[in-house]
Design an enzyme around this catalytic site. Sequence first.
Site, mmCIF file in Angstrom:
data_model
loop_
_atom_site.group_PDB
_atom_site.id
_atom_site.type_symbol
_atom_site.label_atom_id
_atom_site.label_comp_id
_atom_site.label_asym_id
_atom_site.label_seq_id
_atom_site.Cartn_x
_atom_site.Cartn_y
_atom_site.Cartn_z
ATOM 1 N N TYR A 156 17.744 29.848 8.585
ATOM 2 C CA TYR A 156 16.630 30.680 9.009
ATOM 3 C C TYR A 156 16.424 30.630 10.527
ATOM 4 O O TYR A 156 16.598 29.586 11.161
ATOM 5 C CB TYR A 156 15.333 30.220 8.331
ATOM 6 C CG TYR A 156 15.285 30.486 6.847
ATOM 7 C CD1 TYR A 156 15.243 31.792 6.363
ATOM 8 C CD2 TYR A 156 15.278 29.435 5.939
ATOM 9 C CE1 TYR A 156 15.185 32.039 5.000
ATOM 10 C CE2 TYR A 156 15.223 29.670 4.568
ATOM 11 C CZ TYR A 156 15.184 30.979 4.099
ATOM 12 O OH TYR A 156 15.133 31.217 2.755
ATOM 13 N N ARG B 192 -11.434 0.536 14.474
ATOM 14 C CA ARG B 192 -11.409 1.263 13.197
ATOM 15 C C ARG B 192 -12.451 0.612 12.284
ATOM 16 O O ARG B 192 -13.601 1.025 12.249
ATOM 17 C CB ARG B 192 -10.001 1.241 12.587
ATOM 18 C CG ARG B 192 -8.959 1.967 13.418
ATOM 19 C CD ARG B 192 -7.674 2.201 12.655
ATOM 20 N NE ARG B 192 -7.169 0.970 12.026
ATOM 21 C CZ ARG B 192 -5.992 0.885 11.394
ATOM 22 N NH1 ARG B 192 -5.206 1.956 11.295
ATOM 23 N NH2 ARG B 192 -5.585 -0.246 10.859
ATOM 24 N N LYS C 249 0.839 -1.194 0.000
ATOM 25 C CA LYS C 249 0.000 0.000 0.000
ATOM 26 C C LYS C 249 0.876 1.246 0.000
ATOM 27 O O LYS C 249 2.072 1.191 0.264
ATOM 28 C CB LYS C 249 -0.917 0.002 1.227
ATOM 29 C CG LYS C 249 -0.179 0.057 2.555
ATOM 30 C CD LYS C 249 -1.144 0.058 3.733
ATOM 31 C CE LYS C 249 -0.389 0.124 5.056
ATOM 32 N NZ LYS C 249 -1.292 0.194 6.218
ATOM 33 N N MET D 287 13.981 24.650 2.628
ATOM 34 C CA MET D 287 13.246 23.960 1.578
ATOM 35 C C MET D 287 14.158 23.071 0.742
ATOM 36 O O MET D 287 13.791 21.936 0.393
ATOM 37 C CB MET D 287 12.543 24.968 0.664
ATOM 38 C CG MET D 287 11.797 24.309 -0.496
ATOM 39 S SD MET D 287 10.972 25.497 -1.574
ATOM 40 C CE MET D 287 9.549 25.907 -0.567
#
Length: 383
Positions: free
Chosen positions: A265, A137, A39, A313
């Site tokens: 940063y 669930r 999956k 990033m």
Amino acid sequence: MSRPIQAVIHLDALAHNLQVAKQSARQNVSDAHVYAVVKANAYGHGIERVYEAFKQADGFALLDIAEAKRLRALGWQGDILMLEGIFSLQDLLDCHQLKLSFSIHSAHQIDWLRQFQYSYPQAQFDVFVKMNSGMNRLGFIPEAYAEAWVELQKLSIVRSLTHMMHFSDADGERFGESGIQYQYQCFQHMVQQFPAPVTVSNSAAILRHSTVLQSNIARSGIMLYGSSPDYPQHTIHDWQLQPTMTLRTEIIGVQTLQAGQSVGYGSNFLAEKTMRIGIAACGYADGYQRVSPTGTQVLIDGQTSGLIGRVSMDMLAVDLTHLPDSDIGSEVVLWGKASNGAVLPIDDVAKASGTVGYELMCAVTQRVPFIVDARRIPAESAA
């Protein structure tokens, strides 16, 4: 020249981990079938990339019809189990055409099967009936399970039925007792009324509880991908698992920090002394966690070092102070295997970031090139 970051998929490690799953799952049930759970695009590894390594599995398990179609396109003719079952009446036509097995966990799905039988009485399905024995669930609560089983037995398009449940605490304890005990006792009490094959074992249960479980089908997931399901109690080395994905890049810049200077940063890291740092081409846009703190382990030229400052990033900083020979072009392994054979388990990196290995491997983004390390896959008999 392309950016140096890569995700490497190790087929030999995938095949090795599958053999570990088979050996563990068959401790109590010698002929247990072991399915490879693929999956989420094989936990971020890519179904097409892992297929060659998993061809010795007894079946595959996943969630999406689209992913099942990809497996069939690769040539797989064996069983494919849809773990969350069918989501619509239309799904039954796909399951019929693709010869897919699926779970049934709700009364409305049984109604769909009845409707489908009117139009396709020649269809034949292998159905896994899911019990909610405490996970809360999906699944029929024990009081409704027997009725669902009987209703499914009445349908001519149901070729076979298998009992199914999922452990919530197989990776540890629950209230001071084995994490499987409270669910397994409930499950066993119910299924003894209807003799049929059983599937209960996930990765944690395969590794920790196979000697006491009766599971004709084991569903091996995260363990196949080089992550320990009960980390930190056990590491991949304890379970003899191997890392299957390496996220690696290179140093693209070097800076010297003086005491009191910051990097990145937010200036959330200040050097306490003169430091030599490397800038690596990897950031949160590549899937590395922005929240990973200073000190999160990395391997530089196969040697242990750590993250410095905030992840950007596209870049992150690492400590080169103790590595005078490392420079621009040096290998940086964010998790996985270094070129010299050193290993940084994905679980260690995940823990530092407050998450689990599952999330890291699934989060690698599309802009990262994937390559397959296709060195010899070990034969099944060699495991």
